[in-house]
Design a protein around this motif. Structure first.
Motif, PDB file in Angstrom:
ATOM      1  N   PHE A  85       0.676  -1.213   0.175  1.00 14.22           N
ATOM      2  CA  PHE A  85       0.022  -0.234   0.146  1.00 14.22           C
ATOM      3  C   PHE A  85       1.091   1.444   0.035  1.00 14.22           C
ATOM      4  N   VAL A  86       0.292   2.038  -0.910  1.00 11.37           N
ATOM      5  CA  VAL A  86       1.202   3.211  -1.291  1.00 11.37           C
ATOM      6  C   VAL A  86       0.536   4.549  -0.982  1.00 11.37           C
ATOM      7  N   THR A  87       0.851   5.311   0.304  1.00  7.72           N
ATOM      8  CA  THR A  87       0.059   7.208  -0.221  1.00  7.72           C
ATOM      9  C   THR A  87       1.269   7.523  -0.371  1.00  7.72           C
ATOM     10  N   THR A  88       0.314   8.428  -0.738  1.00  9.13           N
ATOM     11  CA  THR A  88       1.118   9.625  -1.408  1.00  9.13           C
ATOM     12  C   THR A  88       0.062  11.085  -1.021  1.00  9.13           C
ATOM     13  N   ASP A  89       0.274  11.726  -1.003  1.00  8.84           N
ATOM     14  CA  ASP A  89      -0.034  13.744  -0.048  1.00  8.84           C
ATOM     15  C   ASP A  89      -1.172  14.408  -1.528  1.00  8.84           C
ATOM     16  N   SER A 125      -4.299   7.083  -2.677  1.00 11.26           N
ATOM     17  CA  SER A 125      -4.347   6.028  -2.147  1.00 11.26           C
ATOM     18  C   SER A 125      -3.915   4.794  -2.963  1.00 11.26           C
ATOM     19  N   LEU A 126      -2.417   3.906  -3.672  1.00 15.82           N
ATOM     20  CA  LEU A 126      -2.527   3.063  -4.150  1.00 15.82           C
ATOM     21  C   LEU A 126      -1.886   1.974  -4.150  1.00 15.82           C
ATOM     22  N   VAL A 127      -2.323   0.941  -5.145  1.00 20.07           N
ATOM     23  CA  VAL A 127      -1.230  -0.258  -4.647  1.00 20.07           C
ATOM     24  C   VAL A 127      -0.296  -0.656  -5.604  1.00 20.07           C
ATOM     25  N   LEU A 128       0.795  -0.710  -5.191  1.00 24.46           N
ATOM     26  CA  LEU A 128       1.974  -1.329  -6.288  1.00 24.46           C
ATOM     27  C   LEU A 128       2.029  -2.983  -6.169  1.00 24.46           C
ATOM     28  N   THR A 129       2.018  -3.191  -7.045  1.00 25.64           N
ATOM     29  CA  THR A 129       2.388  -5.047  -7.199  1.00 25.64           C
ATOM     30  C   THR A 129       3.385  -5.341  -7.722  1.00 25.64           C
ATOM     31  N   ALA A 176     -11.897  -0.136 -17.819  1.00 27.04           N
ATOM     32  CA  ALA A 176     -12.015   1.340 -16.862  1.00 27.04           C
ATOM     33  C   ALA A 176     -12.650   2.654 -17.939  1.00 27.04           C
ATOM     34  N   ASN A 177     -11.814   2.182 -19.892  1.00 27.13           N
ATOM     35  CA  ASN A 177     -12.571   3.420 -20.476  1.00 27.13           C
ATOM     36  C   ASN A 177     -14.163   3.173 -21.448  1.00 27.13           C
ATOM     37  N   HIS A 178     -14.856   1.557 -20.234  1.00 26.52           N
ATOM     38  CA  HIS A 178     -16.048   1.867 -20.537  1.00 26.52           C
ATOM     39  C   HIS A 178     -16.527   2.284 -19.087  1.00 26.52           C
ATOM     40  N   GLU A 179     -15.942   2.994 -18.280  1.00 28.95           N
ATOM     41  CA  GLU A 179     -16.791   3.293 -16.840  1.00 28.95           C
ATOM     42  C   GLU A 179     -17.165   1.973 -16.559  1.00 28.95           C
ATOM     43  N   LEU A 180     -16.256   0.925 -15.952  1.00 26.01           N
ATOM     44  CA  LEU A 180     -16.533  -0.091 -15.795  1.00 26.01           C
ATOM     45  C   LEU A 180     -15.850  -0.079 -13.867  1.00 26.01           C
ATOM     46  N   PRO A 181     -16.149  -0.514 -12.843  1.00 29.48           N
ATOM     47  CA  PRO A 181     -15.576   0.209 -12.099  1.00 29.48           C
ATOM     48  C   PRO A 181     -14.571  -0.884 -11.381  1.00 29.48           C
ATOM     49  N   VAL A 182     -13.280  -0.791 -11.653  1.00 27.73           N
ATOM     50  CA  VAL A 182     -12.009  -2.069 -11.908  1.00 27.73           C
ATOM     51  C   VAL A 182     -10.411  -1.692 -11.566  1.00 27.73           C
ATOM     52  N   ALA A 183     -10.038  -1.483 -10.938  1.00 26.44           N
ATOM     53  CA  ALA A 183      -8.781  -0.873 -10.374  1.00 26.44           C
ATOM     54  C   ALA A 183      -7.121  -1.271 -11.739  1.00 26.44           C
ATOM     55  N   SER A 184      -7.276   0.203 -12.644  1.00 25.76           N
ATOM     56  CA  SER A 184      -7.008   0.156 -13.893  1.00 25.76           C
ATOM     57  C   SER A 184      -5.634   0.764 -13.731  1.00 25.76           C
ATOM     58  N   PRO A 185      -4.557   0.645 -14.414  1.00 24.07           N
ATOM     59  CA  PRO A 185      -3.086   0.860 -13.422  1.00 24.07           C
ATOM     60  C   PRO A 185      -3.511   1.976 -13.805  1.00 24.07           C
ATOM     61  N   LEU A 235      10.853  -2.579 -11.055  1.00 25.06           N
ATOM     62  CA  LEU A 235      10.973  -2.471 -10.092  1.00 25.06           C
ATOM     63  C   LEU A 235      11.427  -2.945  -9.292  1.00 25.06           C
ATOM     64  N   ALA A 236      13.129  -3.102  -8.669  1.00 18.54           N
ATOM     65  CA  ALA A 236      13.575  -4.682  -8.102  1.00 18.54           C
ATOM     66  C   ALA A 236      13.947  -5.441  -9.069  1.00 18.54           C
ATOM     67  N   ASN A 237      13.909  -5.543 -10.492  1.00 17.86           N
ATOM     68  CA  ASN A 237      13.988  -6.188 -11.194  1.00 17.86           C
ATOM     69  C   ASN A 237      12.750  -7.096 -11.586  1.00 17.86           C
ATOM     70  N   ARG A 238      11.671  -7.212 -10.921  1.00 14.88           N
ATOM     71  CA  ARG A 238      10.741  -7.083 -10.681  1.00 14.88           C
ATOM     72  C   ARG A 238       9.984  -6.566 -12.102  1.00 14.88           C
ATOM     73  N   PRO A 239       8.614  -7.337 -13.368  1.00 12.93           N
ATOM     74  CA  PRO A 239       7.521  -6.107 -13.430  1.00 12.93           C
ATOM     75  C   PRO A 239       6.763  -5.244 -12.848  1.00 12.93           C
ATOM     76  N   ALA A 240       6.312  -4.049 -12.522  1.00 14.36           N
ATOM     77  CA  ALA A 240       5.720  -3.508 -11.174  1.00 14.36           C
ATOM     78  C   ALA A 240       5.026  -2.950 -12.154  1.00 14.36           C
ATOM     79  N   LEU A 241       3.084  -3.138 -11.583  1.00 13.92           N
ATOM     80  CA  LEU A 241       1.901  -2.223 -12.254  1.00 13.92           C
ATOM     81  C   LEU A 241       1.542  -1.311 -10.641  1.00 13.92           C
ATOM     82  N   LEU A 242       1.272  -0.340 -10.817  1.00 12.06           N
ATOM     83  CA  LEU A 242       1.459   0.894 -10.238  1.00 12.06           C
ATOM     84  C   LEU A 242      -0.884   0.813 -10.055  1.00 12.06           C
TER      85      LEU A 242
END
Length: 316
Positions: free
Chosen positions: A40-44, A47-51, A72-81, A93-100
């Motif tokens: 869980f990444v909180t910015t000012d 709130s985000l999720v980093l995987t 998401a472009n069709h306005e469905l409630p999904v967590a689009s990166p 990130l850290a030699n791993r594929p990453a999505l935010l």
């Protein structure tokens, strides 16, 4: 603990500079994952999720990004990166594929209400109606072919009765469903259990964890949902939940007659899929990390119930 690749605040601060997402305030490890490292990444600003992706084929990740962006472009409630300042979602990130991702509000429903069942049925119906026009393609990695290729690996660990159940069901499904389908096709979530939906009270805030997403029989996706959301502790169908899910789904995407005929077998197929995958995790291919595997007998019991008691017809 399910964080397999730890991150420092310094690493995440540098990572966030790629995005227009705000300045790091807090970084917390998430212990509930089973395959990937999640934070869980909180910015000012949000709130985000980093995987970080620890397992699987990284070349499949663009499919998931494209599917989430499409929904998401069709306005469905999904967590689009989130996409970075150059328009790129998939990172390293850290030699791993990453999505935010944006962090969805709410909790998973442990014992779904009828309103929650209706909400998840309606959303999956909307998603399936849209997903038939999704241009991406990824074959279902856990279809009947996969069962045929893997069920022999667990036979030595089963009782005689369970061996017979698995063999009989595979033979029956192979005979009735076969390997080429004329059922309606589209993009699937592929794993729409209760822990992949978020609710605030009875309000559905969104779907998460599309990493079993693929293209294939829409009915396969619906059967996964029904077996999890609408089963009691013995594996039997809870009729009120079942009706709430299916009537709301059908209002968004009516069923074909072929789907009506295939439905009882599809419920068996998806129950067999999860029984087998859980057995494989315990006896054949345990994860590289120390995690508590899910109980295979839950889906054996669901399968047995679908064989012995069948399922109510799809509503008209």
């Amino acid at each position: 603990m399910a964080v397999f690749t730890p991150l420092s605040e310094t690493q995440v601060i540098a990572f966030l500079e790629r995005f227009d997402a705000g300045r790091l305030v807090a970084l917390d490890e998430v212990s509930s994952g089973t395959e990937n490292s999640t934070f869980f990444v909180t910015t000012d600003r949000q709130s985000l999720v980093l995987t970080l992706f620890e397992q699987g084929e990284s070349e499949e990740l663009p499919f998931f990004v494209e599917l989430l962006d499409f929904l998401a472009n069709h306005e469905l409630p999904v967590a689009s990166p989130l996409h970075d300042r150059e328009g790129k979602a998939l990172q390293t990130l850290a030699n791993r594929p990453a999505l935010l991702f944006p962090r969805l509000s709410g909790d998973h429903p442990l014992s779904p209400t009828l309103v929650q069942c209706a909400a998840i049925g309606e959303l999956l119906g909307r998603m399936h109606a849209l997903s038939r026009s999704f241009p991406g393609s990824r074959p279902n990695p856990r279809d009947l072919r996969w069962i045929g290729a893997n069920h022999s690996k667990v036979m030595a660990y089963l009782s005689d009765e369970d061996q017979q159940l698995m063999l009989d069901r595979f033979d029956s499904l192979e005979s009735h469903l076969g390997y080429s389908s004329e059922l309606p096709q589209g993009a699937l979530h592929g794993d729409l259990f209760r822990d992949n939906a978020m609710f605030e009270g009875d309000r559905l805030t969104g779907l998460i964890d599309f990493y079993n997403g693929c293209t294939g029989d829409l009915l396969f996706d619906l059967a996964i949902l029904v077996n999890d959301w609408c089963s009691d502790d013995n594996g039997d169908i809870i009729d009120a939940r079942y009706r709430a899910v299916l009537e709301s789904y059908m209002a968004q995407r009516p069923f074909s007659e072929d789907e009506r005929r295939a439905w009882p077998k599809m419920l068996q197929l998806t129950a067999l899929r999860y029984w087998l995958s859980r057995l494989l995790v315990i006896y054949v291919d345990p994860p590289a990390h120390s995690l508590t595997p899910k109980d295979p007998t839950q889906y054996r019991d669901i399968l047995r119930s679908r064989v012995e008691r069948g399922a109510p017809e799809l509503p008209r």
